[in-house]
Design a protein around this motif. Structure first.
Motif, PDB file in Angstrom:
ATOM      1  N   LYS A 107     -12.227   4.079  -0.476  1.00 23.83           N
ATOM      2  CA  LYS A 107     -11.190   3.046  -0.570  1.00 23.83           C
ATOM      3  C   LYS A 107      -9.821   3.671  -0.818  1.00 23.83           C
ATOM      4  O   LYS A 107      -8.818   3.262  -0.209  1.00 23.83           O
ATOM      5  CB  LYS A 107     -11.520   2.063  -1.691  1.00 23.83           C
ATOM      6  N   ILE A 108      -9.761   4.664  -1.693  1.00 27.69           N
ATOM      7  CA  ILE A 108      -8.488   5.316  -1.987  1.00 27.69           C
ATOM      8  C   ILE A 108      -7.965   6.037  -0.747  1.00 27.69           C
ATOM      9  O   ILE A 108      -6.775   5.949  -0.407  1.00 27.69           O
ATOM     10  CB  ILE A 108      -8.655   6.307  -3.159  1.00 27.69           C
ATOM     11  N   VAL A 109      -8.846   6.728  -0.054  1.00 32.03           N
ATOM     12  CA  VAL A 109      -8.442   7.422   1.175  1.00 32.03           C
ATOM     13  C   VAL A 109      -8.017   6.411   2.246  1.00 32.03           C
ATOM     14  O   VAL A 109      -7.052   6.635   2.981  1.00 32.03           O
ATOM     15  CB  VAL A 109      -9.587   8.312   1.688  1.00 32.03           C
ATOM     16  N   GLN A 110      -8.716   5.290   2.302  1.00 30.13           N
ATOM     17  CA  GLN A 110      -8.401   4.268   3.301  1.00 30.13           C
ATOM     18  C   GLN A 110      -6.996   3.714   3.094  1.00 30.13           C
ATOM     19  O   GLN A 110      -6.229   3.555   4.054  1.00 30.13           O
ATOM     20  CB  GLN A 110      -9.425   3.133   3.222  1.00 30.13           C
ATOM     21  N   VAL A 111      -6.636   3.421   1.862  1.00 30.86           N
ATOM     22  CA  VAL A 111      -5.306   2.865   1.590  1.00 30.86           C
ATOM     23  C   VAL A 111      -4.227   3.928   1.740  1.00 30.86           C
ATOM     24  O   VAL A 111      -3.236   3.743   2.474  1.00 30.86           O
ATOM     25  CB  VAL A 111      -5.251   2.252   0.172  1.00 30.86           C
ATOM     26  N   ASN A 112      -4.404   5.056   1.070  1.00 30.38           N
ATOM     27  CA  ASN A 112      -3.328   6.048   0.987  1.00 30.38           C
ATOM     28  C   ASN A 112      -3.130   6.854   2.259  1.00 30.38           C
ATOM     29  O   ASN A 112      -1.994   7.159   2.635  1.00 30.38           O
ATOM     30  CB  ASN A 112      -3.601   7.009  -0.169  1.00 30.38           C
ATOM     31  N   LEU A 113      -4.217   7.218   2.901  1.00 36.72           N
ATOM     32  CA  LEU A 113      -4.132   8.077   4.082  1.00 36.72           C
ATOM     33  C   LEU A 113      -4.246   7.288   5.383  1.00 36.72           C
ATOM     34  O   LEU A 113      -3.348   7.342   6.228  1.00 36.72           O
ATOM     35  CB  LEU A 113      -5.215   9.152   4.019  1.00 36.72           C
ATOM     36  N   VAL A 114      -5.335   6.541   5.535  1.00 37.32           N
ATOM     37  CA  VAL A 114      -5.529   5.789   6.773  1.00 37.32           C
ATOM     38  C   VAL A 114      -4.458   4.701   6.906  1.00 37.32           C
ATOM     39  O   VAL A 114      -3.940   4.461   8.007  1.00 37.32           O
ATOM     40  CB  VAL A 114      -6.943   5.186   6.831  1.00 37.32           C
ATOM     41  N   ALA A 161      -7.100  14.208  -2.331  1.00 36.79           N
ATOM     42  CA  ALA A 161      -7.532  14.313  -0.942  1.00 36.79           C
ATOM     43  C   ALA A 161      -6.688  13.432  -0.034  1.00 36.79           C
ATOM     44  O   ALA A 161      -6.277  13.840   1.053  1.00 36.79           O
ATOM     45  CB  ALA A 161      -9.009  13.942  -0.820  1.00 36.79           C
ATOM     46  N   SER A 162      -6.413  12.214  -0.489  1.00 34.38           N
ATOM     47  CA  SER A 162      -5.628  11.285   0.330  1.00 34.38           C
ATOM     48  C   SER A 162      -4.200  11.780   0.505  1.00 34.38           C
ATOM     49  O   SER A 162      -3.644  11.732   1.606  1.00 34.38           O
ATOM     50  CB  SER A 162      -5.636   9.886  -0.294  1.00 34.38           C
ATOM     51  N   LYS A 163      -3.603  12.277  -0.568  1.00 35.46           N
ATOM     52  CA  LYS A 163      -2.215  12.744  -0.486  1.00 35.46           C
ATOM     53  C   LYS A 163      -2.122  14.102   0.218  1.00 35.46           C
ATOM     54  O   LYS A 163      -1.137  14.395   0.894  1.00 35.46           O
ATOM     55  CB  LYS A 163      -1.609  12.813  -1.885  1.00 35.46           C
TER      56      LYS A 163
END
Length: 253
Positions: A107-114, A161-163
Motif C-alpha cells: 500500500k505504501i509503495v502503491q501510493v508513494n511510488l506508483v 523503498a517507495s522513495k
C-alpha cells in the motif's frame, strides 16, 4: 519557464509541502490545481488561492486522468508537483517476532511510488500535446522523494523503498521526456515541519531539529516550495534529485 498564466497541478496540495507549494506558485501567477483526497481541506485551499480542487486518489488512473484534464482546461499545464504520500512506520518483525504484512508494504509503495508514476504519465501525455512556451519548454515535473531513500531508518523499509523508487525513476523519465521538452526533477526533503511532525511535543521537535548539522532546526515547507519554484525557473535543472536537508544523514533509529 514562466510561471504566470500556467496551470500548476499539485498532489497532496491541501497540506504540508504541497500547500506551501500551491501558495507560492499561486503568488507567482499560476492557477493552482489542488489534488488531494475528498476528506482533505482541498476545497477550502483552492477557494483561498483562486484555484481548483479535484478530489483524487492518486492510485486510481481514472481519478488522475480527470485531474489532469481539469488542470489542462484551466490554463496550459506546465507544472506538476507530486507531494502526495503516506509514511506509516512498520518493522519487518514486530516485538513478538511476527512478520510484517506484505499488503501494508504494498500500500505504501502503491501510493508513494506508483501514484507518483501515474501522475507523471498522465501529465506528460497532456504536456506533450501542447505548444511549447517562448523558451521551447512544454512542462516541468517535480517529484518528492525523501532522505529516507538514502538513509532509511529502522521501521522504514516500505517508505524507503517507495522513495528510493521515486529517486531511481527520475533520470530515466527525464531522459525519455526530453524529446518532448519536458523536464523532470525530484526533491528529497529531510526532517520538515509537516502536519505529521507538528503533532509531536515541542521538545521532540526541538530534538529532531538538533540532529541537523546546520541550520539546527526542522525544514520549513516554504523552503521546499522555494526550491520547486527555482527548479521550474532554472531551465538547466533536469534529471536530478536534490537533497533539502541541512546536511543531515539519518541515524539507524
Amino acid at each position: 519557464m514562466q510561471i504566470a498564466e500556467t496551470s500548476a497541478l499539485i498532489t497532496g496540495g491541501a497540506s504540508g509541502l504541497g500547500l506551501a507549494t500551491a501558495r507560492r506558485l499561486a503568488t507567482a501567477g499560476a492557477h493552482p490545481v489542488i489534488v488531494d483526497l475528498a476528506s482533505s481541506q482541498g476545497a477550502k485551499v483552492a477557494s483561498e488561492l483562486g484555484g481548483t480542487f479535484v478530489a483524487t486518489d492518486v492510485t486510481n488512473d481514472d481519478d488522475v486522468r480527470n485531474a489532469v484534464q481539469l488542470a489542462t482546461a484551466a490554463a496550459p499545464l506546465r507544472i506538476v508537483v507530486n507531494c502526495a504520500g503516506i509514511a506509516p512506520p512498520a518493522k519487518v518483525l514486530d516485538r513478538e517476532g511476527n512478520p510484517a504484512s506484505s499488503a501494508d508494504f504494498a500500500k505504501i509503495v502503491q501510493v508513494n511510488l506508483v501514484g507518483t508514476f501515474a501522475v507523471i504519465a498522465q501529465a506528460a501525455a497532456a504536456m506533450a500535446q501542447q505548444h511549447p512556451d517562448a523558451a521551447g519548454e512544454r512542462g516541468v515535473i517535480v517529484n518528492t522523494a525523501s532522505v529516507a531513500a538514502f538513509d532509511g531508518q529502522i521501521g522504514q523499509p516500505a517508505y524507503s523503498a517507495s522513495k528510493g523508487g521515486v529517486h531511481a525513476m527520475t533520470l530515466p523519465i527525464a531522459r525519455e521526456l526530453a524529446r518532448h521538452h519536458i523536464r523532470v526533477c525530484t526533491i528529497a526533503p529531510g526532517i520538515m515541519e509537516t502536519p505529521m511532525l507538528a503533532g509531536l511535543p515541542q521538545a521532540a521537535q526541538d530534538s529532531l531539529g538538533q540532529q541537523v548539522p546546520y541550520p539546527q532546526r526542522l525544514g520549513k515547507p516554504e523552503e521546499y516550495a522555494a526550491l520547486v519554484q527555482h527548479i521550474v525557473e532554472n531551465d538547466y535543472l533536469n534529471g536530478e534529485t536534490i537533497r533539502l536537508d541541512g546536511a543531515i544523514r539519518m541515524a539507524p533509529k
